[in-house]
Design an enzyme around this catalytic site. Structure first.
Site, PDB file in Angstrom:
ATOM      1  N   GLY A 184      30.505  28.388  23.473  1.00 42.34           N
ATOM      2  CA  GLY A 184      31.554  27.950  22.579  1.00 42.34           C
ATOM      3  C   GLY A 184      32.441  29.089  22.103  1.00 42.34           C
ATOM      4  O   GLY A 184      32.024  30.250  22.062  1.00 42.34           O
ATOM      5  N   PHE A 185      33.691  28.740  21.813  1.00 42.90           N
ATOM      6  CA  PHE A 185      34.681  29.688  21.280  1.00 42.90           C
ATOM      7  C   PHE A 185      34.959  30.855  22.243  1.00 42.90           C
ATOM      8  O   PHE A 185      35.348  31.939  21.828  1.00 42.90           O
ATOM      9  CB  PHE A 185      34.231  30.234  19.915  1.00 42.90           C
ATOM     10  CG  PHE A 185      33.914  29.162  18.921  1.00 42.90           C
ATOM     11  CD1 PHE A 185      34.928  28.408  18.341  1.00 42.90           C
ATOM     12  CD2 PHE A 185      32.596  28.864  18.598  1.00 42.90           C
ATOM     13  CE1 PHE A 185      34.633  27.394  17.435  1.00 42.90           C
ATOM     14  CE2 PHE A 185      32.295  27.856  17.699  1.00 42.90           C
ATOM     15  CZ  PHE A 185      33.316  27.116  17.118  1.00 42.90           C
ATOM     16  N   ARG A 186      34.733  30.619  23.523  1.00 47.81           N
ATOM     17  CA  ARG A 186      34.973  31.623  24.570  1.00 47.81           C
ATOM     18  C   ARG A 186      34.067  32.853  24.437  1.00 47.81           C
ATOM     19  O   ARG A 186      34.411  33.936  24.915  1.00 47.81           O
ATOM     20  CB  ARG A 186      36.454  32.069  24.575  1.00 47.81           C
ATOM     21  CG  ARG A 186      37.427  30.928  24.800  1.00 47.81           C
ATOM     22  CD  ARG A 186      37.281  30.325  26.173  1.00 47.81           C
ATOM     23  NE  ARG A 186      38.170  29.195  26.378  1.00 47.81           N
ATOM     24  CZ  ARG A 186      38.198  28.456  27.496  1.00 47.81           C
ATOM     25  NH1 ARG A 186      37.382  28.746  28.483  1.00 47.81           N
ATOM     26  NH2 ARG A 186      39.020  27.454  27.604  1.00 47.81           N
ATOM     27  N   LEU A 187      32.926  32.673  23.780  1.00 45.42           N
ATOM     28  CA  LEU A 187      31.985  33.784  23.621  1.00 45.42           C
ATOM     29  C   LEU A 187      30.968  33.742  24.764  1.00 45.42           C
ATOM     30  O   LEU A 187      29.756  33.641  24.569  1.00 45.42           O
ATOM     31  CB  LEU A 187      31.289  33.680  22.253  1.00 45.42           C
ATOM     32  CG  LEU A 187      32.230  33.637  21.043  1.00 45.42           C
ATOM     33  CD1 LEU A 187      31.434  33.481  19.759  1.00 45.42           C
ATOM     34  CD2 LEU A 187      33.092  34.897  20.990  1.00 45.42           C
ATOM     35  N   HIS A 188      31.493  33.822  25.971  1.00 45.95           N
ATOM     36  CA  HIS A 188      30.685  33.636  27.165  1.00 45.95           C
ATOM     37  C   HIS A 188      29.720  34.804  27.402  1.00 45.95           C
ATOM     38  O   HIS A 188      29.869  35.895  26.841  1.00 45.95           O
ATOM     39  CB  HIS A 188      31.592  33.483  28.395  1.00 45.95           C
ATOM     40  CG  HIS A 188      32.691  32.491  28.200  1.00 45.95           C
ATOM     41  ND1 HIS A 188      32.470  31.197  27.792  1.00 45.95           N
ATOM     42  CD2 HIS A 188      34.047  32.600  28.369  1.00 45.95           C
ATOM     43  CE1 HIS A 188      33.619  30.550  27.710  1.00 45.95           C
ATOM     44  NE2 HIS A 188      34.592  31.381  28.043  1.00 45.95           N
TER      45      HIS A 188
END
Length: 207
Positions: A184-188
């Site tokens: 989520g939230f581009r916190l890959h």
């Protein structure tokens, strides 16, 4: 997908680990309902530096590399003939919060015997199509192709269809394998396995 026992002798532990993770992800994607879990984008470079991408299917995975099959007179084959480095990308939307795997390395042709063995397992119409299709060449109209298919069907009626000499397999031998796990939230989460100067390393990347 054919995954025979690996020839592990002398294979670096980190590389074995990366191949094992990829194999498990493929099985997870299949179990998660992906309709084509072995689909992977293949990117190649022509002599003019232009990059081309298309989707091919992974047909064999082991510690020797990743194998796919195609027409040796196709555009991709022409590009691989002049620039043998290529990149592969898997993307499974149905797996976890999406997973990608990037693979880069040098591509080589498979031995003819390996191509013969795989070709013999293909559906008969796919075998006929390999003869009939002048892959990547301009087609005047669909009727021309249909006529070629009919001609090949007649030629091999009642007998096994042999592998065309212009059709066979390639193997990409990885020097880079990256696992991208969506969050989520581009916190890959990005985990890279990479070989430099003959030595494999594992490290993380910022998303």
């Amino acid at each position: 997908m054919n995954t025979p026992p690996d020839r592990l002798a002398g294979t670096p532990v980190l590389y074995q680990q990366a191949i094992s993770i990829l194999r498990k992800l493929l099985e997870e994607a299949k179990a998660a309902g992906d309709t084509e879990p072995t689909a992977m984008t293949l990117s190649t470079v022509g002599s003019d530096g232009r990059v081309s991408s298309r989707v091919v299917l992974l047909k064999k995975l082991d510690t020797d590399g990743l194998c796919f099959f195609t027409n040796y007179e196709s555009a991709k084959a022409g590009q691989l003939a002049v620039h043998d480095q290529a990149a592969l990308n898997f993307h499974w939307k149905t797996l976890r919060d999406q997973v990608q795997v990037r693979v880069e390395g040098v591509v080589e042709k498979l031995d003819p015997a390996d191509s013969d063995a795989y070709f013999a397992t293909r559906p008969r119409m796919s075998q006929i199509g390999a003869w009939a299709s002048l892959q990547s060449k301009e087609l005047p109209d669909r009727e021309v192709f249909d006529a070629r298919v009919a001609e090949i069907e007649e030629r091999y009626e009642g007998v096994d269809v042999p592998r065309p000499p212009h059709w066979g397999g390639y193997r990409l031998r990885p020097d880079l394998i990256e696992f991208w796990y969506g969050a989520g939230f581009r916190l890959h989460d990005r985990q890279r396995y990479e070989m430099k100067d003959g030595v494999w390393r594992k490290f993380l990347l910022y998303p």
